[in-house]
Design an enzyme around this catalytic site. Structure first.
Site, PDB file in Angstrom:
ATOM      1  N   LYS A 123       0.817  -1.223   0.000  1.00  0.00           N
ATOM      2  CA  LYS A 123       0.000   0.000   0.000  1.00  0.00           C
ATOM      3  C   LYS A 123       0.845   1.265   0.000  1.00  0.00           C
ATOM      4  CE  LYS A 123      -4.253   1.755   1.902  1.00  0.00           C
ATOM      5  NZ  LYS A 123      -4.678   2.195   0.604  1.00  0.00           N
ATOM      6  N   GLY A 136       6.370   0.943   5.815  1.00  0.00           N
ATOM      7  CA  GLY A 136       7.260  -0.007   5.144  1.00  0.00           C
ATOM      8  C   GLY A 136       7.351   0.244   3.654  1.00  0.00           C
ATOM      9  N   CYS A 137       6.226   0.500   3.028  1.00  0.00           N
ATOM     10  CA  CYS A 137       6.205   0.719   1.580  1.00  0.00           C
ATOM     11  C   CYS A 137       6.900   2.028   1.214  1.00  0.00           C
ATOM     12  CB  CYS A 137       4.772   0.689   1.066  1.00  0.00           C
ATOM     13  SG  CYS A 137       4.002  -0.936   1.296  1.00  0.00           S
ATOM     14  N   SER A 138       6.753   3.036   2.050  1.00  0.00           N
ATOM     15  CA  SER A 138       7.440   4.307   1.812  1.00  0.00           C
ATOM     16  C   SER A 138       8.948   4.134   1.972  1.00  0.00           C
ATOM     17  CB  SER A 138       6.925   5.383   2.775  1.00  0.00           C
ATOM     18  OG  SER A 138       5.558   5.638   2.520  1.00  0.00           O
ATOM     19  N   ALA A 145      10.190   2.289  -1.151  1.00  0.00           N
ATOM     20  CA  ALA A 145      10.165   3.169  -2.327  1.00  0.00           C
ATOM     21  C   ALA A 145      11.272   4.211  -2.258  1.00  0.00           C
ATOM     22  CB  ALA A 145       8.797   3.845  -2.445  1.00  0.00           C
TER      23      ALA A 145
END
Length: 150
Positions: A38, A43-45, A48
């Site tokens: 998401k 974590g995804c940030s 990325a």
């Protein structure tokens, strides 16, 4: 999850700008195809932003980085703008590509079972064959680990 040495399924999905992208458009170059749960989550940030910081090194090795999640094109655009992401983010709300790559799986969190995207990265060669498949990767380490494989 798909196995190393097998052809990567081609796909057609919109990116953060609404442009339709196909895996076959990148033949002749390596592709780092990473699936994440998401936009805008911690974590995804982190993942990325690490890909962002290492992106020039991926490009030096003639590799393209492509992120895929269920999020909308508009969500991806906000994610790109907030973090200055220089790579492609693909929107797969219908889960077609996510399921084709075997990353829609049962997950357990705090005793509850649900389905979701398992953080997975595929390194695909110039001919569209999977060189490396890494499942349940650590968000912060994944970009550096992947760069070391190219």
């Amino acid at each position: 999850m798909l196995k190393e040495g097998t052809p990567a399924p081609d796909f057609s999905l919109p990116d953060q700008n609404g442009v339709t992208r196909r895996l076959s458009d990148f033949r002749g170059r390596k592709v780092v195809l990473y699936f994440y749960p998401k936009d805008m989550t911690s974590g995804c940030s982190a993942q990325a932003c690490s890909f962002r910081d290492l992106y020039p090194l991926f490009r030096e090795k003639d590799a393209e980085v492509i992120g895929v999640s269920r999020d909308s094109v508009a969500s991806h655009k906000k994610f790109e703008e907030k973090y200055g992401l220089p790579f492609i983010l693909l929107s797969d709300p219908g889960l077609d590509v996510i399921k084709a790559y075997g990353v829609w799986q049962e997950k357990k969190l705090y005793g509850k079972t649900s389905f979701g995207v398992v953080r997975t990265t595929y390194l695909i060669d110039e001919n569209g064959v999977i060189l490396k498949a890494a499942e349940k990767v650590r968000a912060a380490d994944n970009p550096k680990d992947t760069l070391g494989l190219i």
